[in-house]
Scaffold this motif. Structure first.
Motif: not given
Length: 202
Positions: A174-177, A158-160, A145-148, A181-183
Motif C-alpha cells: 500500500r505504501n509503494h502504491l 489485489s493488494v494481498r 520497488r514501486e515499478r515492481e 500514485i503521488g509521483k
C-alpha cells in the motif's frame, strides 16, 4: 565484409519485412531471427553477430533486457532498438542498458540501414524527435520497488495478491502504491500503472 545482423521481434510479419528490406542492402546480412528475447545473447555469440535489432515488447526477455544481456556478454555486438513504442522512458532505459541506438518502426528503410551502419561504426543513433521528448519529460521518478509493485498491479491483482507475489507485507505494498500514485499525479493504482507504462517507466 558484410555487417552480420540478428533480428528479434515477436511479430513474424514485421520480422520478415525487416529481414527482406535489410537483405536488399549489399553490405548487410541477416544471420539470425528470433521471436523472443530469451536466446538473444547466446545467438549473438553463436552467429558472431555485429548488430542486434531488438523490439522492446517481446515475451521471455524484452528488448531492453536483451540489450543488457548482449552488453554483458562482451562479444562486441551492438544493439539497436527498433520499436513501435517511441516512449521517452524506454529510450532512457535502453541507453542505460547498453543499447547503441533507438529508432521507431516507421523509420524509412534507407534510414534504418544507415542507422545499422552508424551503430556498427561505434556511433549512437537516436530518433531525433524522441530525444527531444526525453529531455523534456525528465527522469523516471519511480523506485525499482514501486515499478515492481505497479507492474504487478497492472493485471488487476489485489493488494494481498501483490504482497504474496512479491513477498512483501500488504502494508508495504500500500505504501509503494500510494507513493507511485503521488509521483504519477494520478487518482488510483490503475491510472498510475497506465501512466507509468505509457511513459516507459515500467
Amino acid at each position: 565484409m558484410s555487417i552480420r545482423l540478428l533480428l528479434a521481434d515477436d511479430q513474424a510479419l514485421v520480422r520478415g519485412a525487416l529481414a527482406a528490406l535489410l537483405a536488399l542492402e549489399p553490405d548487410l546480412e541477416v544471420v539470425a531471427e528470433l521471436g523472443d528475447g530469451t536466446a538473444v545473447a547466446a545467438t549473438v555469440a553463436e552467429h558472431r553477430v555485429d548488430v542486434a535489432l531488438l523490439d522492446i515488447d517481446m515475451p521471455g526477455l524484452d528488448g531492453i533486457e536483451a540489450a543488457r544481456a548482449i552488453a554483458a556478454g562482451g562479444t562486441g555486438c551492438r544493439s539497436l532498438i527498433v520499436t513501435t513504442f517511441g516512449r521517452p522512458g524506454y529510450l532512457r532505459r535502453a541507453l542505460e542498458a547498453g543499447a547503441s541506438g533507438f529508432v521507431v518502426k516507421d523509420t524509412p528503410a534507407g534510414q534504418l540501414a544507415e542507422a545499422v551502419r552508424s551503430v556498427h561504426a561505434g556511433n549512437r543513433v537516436v530518433d531525433p524527435s524522441l530525444a527531444a521528448e526525453t529531455l523534456v519529460s525528465g527522469t523516471n521518478p519511480l523506485t525499482d520497488r514501486e515499478r515492481e509493485v505497479l507492474r504487478a498491479a497492472q493485471g488487476g491483482s489485489s493488494v494481498r495478491q501483490i504482497a504474496a507475489t512479491l513477498f512483501l507485507s500488504p502494508g508495504t505494498v500500500r505504501n509503494h502504491l500510494s507513493s507511485a500514485i503521488g509521483k504519477t499525479h494520478t487518482a488510483n493504482r490503475t491510472e498510475a500503472a497506465l501512466t507509468a507504462r505509457d511513459r516507459g517507466w515500467l
